[in-house]
Scaffold this motif. Structure first.
Motif, mmCIF file in Angstrom:
data_model
loop_
_atom_site.group_PDB
_atom_site.id
_atom_site.type_symbol
_atom_site.label_atom_id
_atom_site.label_comp_id
_atom_site.label_asym_id
_atom_site.label_seq_id
_atom_site.Cartn_x
_atom_site.Cartn_y
_atom_site.Cartn_z
ATOM 1 N N THR A 48 0.756 -1.231 -0.143
ATOM 2 C CA THR A 48 -0.053 0.098 -0.363
ATOM 3 C C THR A 48 0.640 1.167 -0.071
ATOM 4 N N SER A 51 1.494 2.158 -3.734
ATOM 5 C CA SER A 51 0.905 2.419 -4.645
ATOM 6 C C SER A 51 0.498 3.690 -3.815
ATOM 7 N N ALA A 55 1.071 6.721 -6.832
ATOM 8 C CA ALA A 55 -0.380 7.307 -7.619
ATOM 9 C C ALA A 55 -0.145 8.335 -7.747
ATOM 10 N N ALA A 106 0.141 0.774 -9.142
ATOM 11 C CA ALA A 106 -0.237 2.495 -9.102
ATOM 12 C C ALA A 106 -0.402 3.218 -10.837
ATOM 13 N N ALA A 109 -3.592 0.297 -12.070
ATOM 14 C CA ALA A 109 -5.631 0.561 -11.936
ATOM 15 C C ALA A 109 -5.737 2.074 -12.443
ATOM 16 N N PRO A 110 -5.178 2.885 -12.421
ATOM 17 C CA PRO A 110 -5.886 4.181 -12.662
ATOM 18 C C PRO A 110 -6.094 4.112 -14.378
ATOM 19 N N TRP A 113 -9.980 2.709 -15.150
ATOM 20 C CA TRP A 113 -10.664 3.877 -14.857
ATOM 21 C C TRP A 113 -10.992 5.776 -16.102
ATOM 22 N N SER A 326 -7.888 9.494 -12.214
ATOM 23 C CA SER A 326 -8.157 8.817 -11.587
ATOM 24 C C SER A 326 -6.887 8.756 -10.260
ATOM 25 N N SER A 327 -5.504 8.899 -10.529
ATOM 26 C CA SER A 327 -4.652 8.394 -9.464
ATOM 27 C C SER A 327 -4.631 9.204 -8.372
ATOM 28 N N ASN A 330 -7.138 7.408 -6.565
ATOM 29 C CA ASN A 330 -7.097 6.300 -5.598
ATOM 30 C C ASN A 330 -6.230 6.588 -4.284
ATOM 31 N N SER A 331 -5.743 8.115 -4.104
ATOM 32 C CA SER A 331 -4.596 7.793 -3.562
ATOM 33 C C SER A 331 -5.497 8.607 -1.917
ATOM 34 N N ASN A 334 -6.817 6.032 -0.626
ATOM 35 C CA ASN A 334 -5.747 5.791 0.919
ATOM 36 C C ASN A 334 -5.267 6.348 1.849
#
Length: 392
Positions: A48, A51, A55, A106, A109-110, A113, A326-327, A330-331, A334
């Motif tokens: 994590t 990531s 991210a 990291a 995944a973005p 989306w 998207s990043s 994600n941040s 988290n």
């Protein structure tokens, strides 16, 4: 278009499974490496951490590159770093490979989306967002049992299996995805790519609301297992079964998300869903075991409906920086979950146990809804149509 939906679902499923994979393996790996309980958790935290740190830069960088290339390279790196975890012969080597797997995730995944609005027609964007989020939900429900079943042979087998399957997904992405090259500003700095979001009131309000949404849900999630063990005296196996059921609720919500949005519209879906969440978070801690499980199943289902909807609204803010958006999302997630876990411990110990967590989560959800409405991200039907057509 079905091929893209399946690909995006499987990519998110692999990333989600790798996130949850190591939890059932911790006792085995702790004994394998001879480390204390206090530092064994870093085998999860290293992933994590990698990531979260990367991210914020992976999105802006990828907005200047071909998204197809970024996804393929990210999946290949994710495959190799995850497979190498199965060959780690020391604790520090495992931390390194887990960190690299998080960095690869990291970057990967973005792109999912950010690619959905680029390859799907406007009327299919919401549904495909829900399918992709369903991959994460399925991983939440099945990641722990999959890890346990594969580890029955030997502990490296889950890492090798995910690595091999992720490599196949990289090949599939190479064969199926079209080029998605940047429209301009390919050499813009990382900070400059965040400027359209920093200077946009709807973006600021949207991300603040997204932070509050995850803070509320993350705080409740962090100590739900502890509460069930203390209050209902459930065993670890019993808690695992409950969590698997709740993960199925999230999966169900992601599947029906697009249908609910078509029926109610974005504004009504967010408003009704978040008001229901606030009520259930307050009531849940006071229920007996069976009603409590049903209440939290509904909560996870509603979250499964709302999360892909909100992600779709966020990525529609600016079509040219979807990777950055998207990043950042994600941040934000988290960061909210990390803060929520810390706050949950304080509330649970010092303020009336899990009931205080329920009140705090409800307050965060209500504040999130107010921020969504005041910030303008969730608006009327006309604006919804504009938001859905703009990314195309």
């Amino acid at each position: 278009m079905l091929k893209y939906s399946i690909l995006f679902f499987l990519v998110m499923f692999m990333i989600g499974t790798d996130t949850f994979l190591i939890s059932p393996l911790l006792p085995t790996l702790q004994a394998e490496y001879g480390v204390s309980t206090g530092i064994a958790g870093w085998m999860i935290g290293a992933y994590t951490l990698g990531s979260a740190l990367f991210a914020l830069i992976s999105g802006p960088l990828s907005d200047g590159w071909n998204r197809r290339t970024v996804m393929i390279c990210g999946l290949a790196a994710f495959s190799v770093s995850t497979a190498l975890c199965g060959f780690a012969d020391s604790y520090w080597m495992m931390l390194l490979f887990r960190f690299l797997a998080g960095v690869s995730a990291a970057f990967t995944a973005p792109q999912v989306w950010a690619s959905i609005p680029a390859v799907m027609p406007p009327q299919r964007i919401a549904k495909t967002m829900g399918i992709a989020f369903g991959g994460l939900a399925a991983a939440q429900a099945l990641g722990v049992p999959i890890g346990s079943w594969l580890a029955a042979a030997d502990w490296p087998v889950p890492f090798w299996s995910i690595g091999a399957f992720s490599l196949l997904l990289a090949v599939a992405a190479f064969l199926l995805l079209p080029d998605m090259k940047p429209s301009g500003q390919s050499r813009a700095s990382i900070f400059s790519r965040y400027m359209p979001l920093i200077t946009n009131g709807r973006a600021r309000g949207g991300f603040l609301a997204y932070l509050l949404l995850h803070l509320g849900s993350g705080t409740a999630m962090a100590f739900i297992g502890k509460w069930m063990a203390d209050h209902f005296e459930l065993s670890i196996g019993g808690i695992g079964n409950v969590m698997m059921g709740l993960g199925c609720g999230t999966l169900l919500g992601s599947i029906i998300s697009s249908a609910v949005i078509r029926k109610l519209g974005s504004t009504r879906t967010v408003t009704a869903g978040m008001l229901l969440l606030a009520l259930l978070y307050i009531v849940g801690p006071h229920a007996d075991l069976s009603p409590a499980v049903m209440i939290y199943f509904v909560i996870f289902t509603v979250l499964g409906v709302i999360f892909p909807l909100v992600m779709g609204l966020l990525t529609a803010l600016n079509a040219s920086i979807r990777g950055t958006i998207s990043s950042l999302a994600n941040s934000t997630m988290n960061g909210a979950n990390t803060l929520g876990a810390w706050l949950a411990g304080l509330l649970y110990v010092h303020f009336a146990g899990y009931a205080s967590i329920g009140i705090f989560s409800a307050a965060c959800i209500v504040l999130s809804l107010v921020t969504f409405r005041l910030g303008g991200l969730v608006t009327g039907a006309g604006s919804e149509a504009k938001q859905q057509s703009k990314p195309a």
